[in-house]
Design a protein around this motif. Structure first.
Motif, PDB file in Angstrom:
ATOM      1  N   LEU A  59      44.218  36.192  39.624  1.00  0.00           N
ATOM      2  CA  LEU A  59      44.889  38.149  39.933  1.00  0.00           C
ATOM      3  C   LEU A  59      44.481  39.047  39.241  1.00  0.00           C
ATOM      4  CD1 LEU A  59      48.625  36.450  40.970  1.00  0.00           C
ATOM      5  CD2 LEU A  59      47.215  37.824  42.393  1.00  0.00           C
ATOM      6  N   ALA A 221      50.294  43.558  41.164  1.00  0.00           N
ATOM      7  CA  ALA A 221      51.045  43.756  41.712  1.00  0.00           C
ATOM      8  C   ALA A 221      50.942  44.148  42.784  1.00  0.00           C
ATOM      9  CB  ALA A 221      52.578  44.406  41.252  1.00  0.00           C
ATOM     10  N   LEU A 224      48.703  41.956  45.361  1.00  0.00           N
ATOM     11  CA  LEU A 224      49.848  40.861  46.061  1.00  0.00           C
ATOM     12  C   LEU A 224      50.843  41.598  47.417  1.00  0.00           C
ATOM     13  CD1 LEU A 224      51.382  39.014  43.198  1.00  0.00           C
ATOM     14  CD2 LEU A 224      49.971  38.497  44.876  1.00  0.00           C
ATOM     15  N   ARG A 225      51.517  43.107  46.692  1.00  0.00           N
ATOM     16  CA  ARG A 225      52.141  44.101  47.946  1.00  0.00           C
ATOM     17  C   ARG A 225      51.696  44.090  48.810  1.00  0.00           C
ATOM     18  NH1 ARG A 225      54.156  46.801  43.554  1.00  0.00           N
ATOM     19  NH2 ARG A 225      52.873  48.554  43.626  1.00  0.00           N
ATOM     20  N   VAL A 227      48.976  42.030  50.622  1.00  0.00           N
ATOM     21  CA  VAL A 227      49.056  41.396  50.980  1.00  0.00           C
ATOM     22  C   VAL A 227      50.195  41.241  51.831  1.00  0.00           C
ATOM     23  CG1 VAL A 227      48.697  38.069  50.951  1.00  0.00           C
ATOM     24  CG2 VAL A 227      47.360  40.040  49.720  1.00  0.00           C
ATOM     25  N   VAL A 228      51.307  40.930  50.690  1.00  0.00           N
ATOM     26  CA  VAL A 228      52.464  40.680  50.816  1.00  0.00           C
ATOM     27  C   VAL A 228      53.105  41.631  52.859  1.00  0.00           C
ATOM     28  CG1 VAL A 228      55.322  40.199  51.055  1.00  0.00           C
ATOM     29  CG2 VAL A 228      53.055  39.350  49.005  1.00  0.00           C
ATOM     30  N   ARG A 234      49.989  38.252  55.666  1.00  0.00           N
ATOM     31  CA  ARG A 234      50.609  36.915  54.962  1.00  0.00           C
ATOM     32  C   ARG A 234      50.480  35.623  55.627  1.00  0.00           C
ATOM     33  NH1 ARG A 234      55.103  40.831  55.613  1.00  0.00           N
ATOM     34  NH2 ARG A 234      55.721  39.727  57.383  1.00  0.00           N
ATOM     35  N   ARG A 359      41.502  43.910  44.158  1.00  0.00           N
ATOM     36  CA  ARG A 359      42.789  43.514  43.925  1.00  0.00           C
ATOM     37  C   ARG A 359      43.192  42.665  44.859  1.00  0.00           C
ATOM     38  NH1 ARG A 359      45.187  48.951  42.112  1.00  0.00           N
ATOM     39  NH2 ARG A 359      42.880  49.751  43.822  1.00  0.00           N
ATOM     40  N   ALA A 363      44.383  38.514  45.383  1.00  0.00           N
ATOM     41  CA  ALA A 363      45.980  38.416  45.733  1.00  0.00           C
ATOM     42  C   ALA A 363      45.625  37.491  47.182  1.00  0.00           C
ATOM     43  CB  ALA A 363      47.164  39.626  46.048  1.00  0.00           C
ATOM     44  N   TRP A 366      44.450  33.959  45.325  1.00  0.00           N
ATOM     45  CA  TRP A 366      45.332  33.004  44.099  1.00  0.00           C
ATOM     46  C   TRP A 366      46.395  32.485  44.797  1.00  0.00           C
ATOM     47  CZ3 TRP A 366      50.776  34.682  43.621  1.00  0.00           C
ATOM     48  CH2 TRP A 366      51.523  33.667  41.851  1.00  0.00           C
ATOM     49  N   ILE A 367      46.709  32.716  46.118  1.00  0.00           N
ATOM     50  CA  ILE A 367      47.381  32.432  46.910  1.00  0.00           C
ATOM     51  C   ILE A 367      46.879  31.027  47.940  1.00  0.00           C
ATOM     52  CG2 ILE A 367      49.134  32.180  48.584  1.00  0.00           C
ATOM     53  CD1 ILE A 367      50.061  34.928  48.683  1.00  0.00           C
TER      54      ILE A 367
END
Length: 433
Positions: A59, A221, A224-225, A227-228, A234, A359, A363, A366-367
């Protein structure tokens, strides 16, 4: 694409580096098992040490990559890897090599590899136009899989000839060659607007440092947002994270299973692993045609719910000629994973706003790869509790089920994955546009 000078330089340098890295993928656990007498749990710890960087630094690596020029960062990583990997054959020659050093080398190499790979994926859309991304990613995936054939094959010969520790010197040399190819790229990369923040975050004190740290956290953050909130991203990272958890169990226990259970000579272990990587080359070559004929969305979930099923042959491998079942099952997995991931990676690169690609890639990584150290530890622990072969059954069944994340996603209702929302490329003068 083959006339695109800068892409060919990037591609060829990374191909050489991938071959070298695959030598170490084979040689490092063999050093632990054959030279230092490591057991399954210690090999699991070694895998966890090498992959924990994906969980710990992916991240912040993405936020840093978005703030700096990618090529100089990649050059620094190559030189660092040259020193870190090169320390193993030196220590072995001096008679001072220990498991502790192998853990440290694995972790340091993992950190440098994370920064390099995030920068590499962020740099590719700078060199290529959107319409070239699928072709570029396909070529890179095919040569990465070819490296998985050539690397273990070369590594097996080197291990047989000079030993596992000395064979890692070839990996160190490959990073030097990668650095030379990066240095020869002519295209200019514009300095990102937030580049000054990296200096402030690294060296400033007081309020300036606090502001930089806050900005870094906010940017992490934000990646990550993104991606989610994107249902395709996701589910694709959930698929990759699940698959990698089980795949790394097989990779961790493979050398132990082949050497200790099936009594395959160390020099032949690499050849068997190289046979398995043939599927990855086939997947990289076939991905574009399959995406065109079947649909890039359809083929992503078909690959990981149907094409991966022969992976169940891995734990059925036995003595003598039955050992080849390990390679056949591994080949099915690599084919399936490459076909699925070329489409998914191209979607992530094309759908991401240009200023966020580092980023978002970090992200996702990272997952995707944050489960690797967990899988390594789980594999070592399960092998000690229920045995190596039983653990391989758990891993292969779990890996074949990972594609259900893609099946139960928006991809099942699409023929093709949507591409083309953003554009980032080099203009005629080499500047980013």
């Amino acid at each position: 694409m083959l006339r695109h000078r800068d892409f060919v330089l990037l591609w060829s340098g990374q191909t050489v580096s991938e071959v070298g890295s695959q030598i170490s993928v084979l040689a490092l656990p063999l050093v632990a098992v054959v030279v230092l007498g490591a057991d399954a749990w210690q090999v699991g710890l070694l895998t966890a040490a090498g992959t924990s960087a994906y969980l710990l630094v992916s991240l912040p690596a993405g936020a840093v990559v978005d703030r700096v020029r990618k090529r100089p960062l990649m050059l620094g990583c190559d030189l660092g890897l040259l020193a870190v990997i090169g320390s193993v054959p030196v220590a072995h020659a001096l008679g001072v090599l220990t498991l502790g050093q192998l853990y440290a080398v694995a972790f340091a190499a993992g950190v440098l590899s994370v920064f390099f790979s995030v920068a590499y994926q962020s740099y590719l859309p700078v060199l290529l136009e959107q319409g070239q991304l699928m072709d570029g990613n396909g070529k890179i995936a095919a040569t990465q899989s070819a490296a998985q054939i050539a690397g273990p094959g070369v590594g097996a010969g080197l291990v047989a000839a000079v030993g596992a520790a000395a064979a890692m010197a070839a990996d160190a040399v490959s990073f030097a060659l990668s650095a030379v190819s990066l240095g020869a790229i002519r295209g200019r990369e514009r300095k990102p607007a937030g580049a000054a923040g990296v200096v402030g975050a690294a060296g400033a004190a007081g309020a300036a440092g606090a502001v930089a740290a806050t900005t870094l956290r906010a940017q992490i953050a934000e990646g990550l947002r993104h991606v989610v909130r994107d249902p395709i991203l996701r589910n694709s990272v959930a698929f990759n994270g699940t698959a990698n958890f089980f795949v790394v169990m097989v990779e961790t226990l493979g050398p132990v299973f082949l050497v200790r259970s099936l009594h395959v000579p160390p020099g032949l272990v690499g050849l068997l692993m190289a046979l398995g990587a043939v599927g990855g080359v086939a997947g990289g070559v076939a991905a574009k045609s399959l995406a065109r004929g079947v649909g890039s969305a359809r083929v992503s979930w078909l690959a990981m719910t149907l094409f991966s099923l022969p992976g169940l042959l891995i734990p059925l491998a036995g003595h003598g000629g039955r050992a080849v079942l390990y390679g056949v099952g591994w080949s099915a997995w690599t084919f399936s994973a490459v076909v699925a991931n070329i489409s998914l990676t191209s979607y992530r690169q094309a759908s991401c706003p240009p200023g966020m690609i580092g980023r978002v890639s970090a992200a996702a990584r990272w997952i995707n790869w944050g489960t690797l150290p967990l899988g390594g530890l789980a594999g070592g622990a399960l092998a000690g509790a229920v045995g190596v072969r039983a653990t391989l059954w758990i891993a292969t069944v779990g890996g074949c089920c990972s594609g259900l994340w893609l099946f139960f996603s928006p991809l099942r209702g699409m023929r093709d994955i949507p591409l083309g929302r953003w554009s980032l490329s080099l203009g005629r003068d080499g500047a980013v546009t």
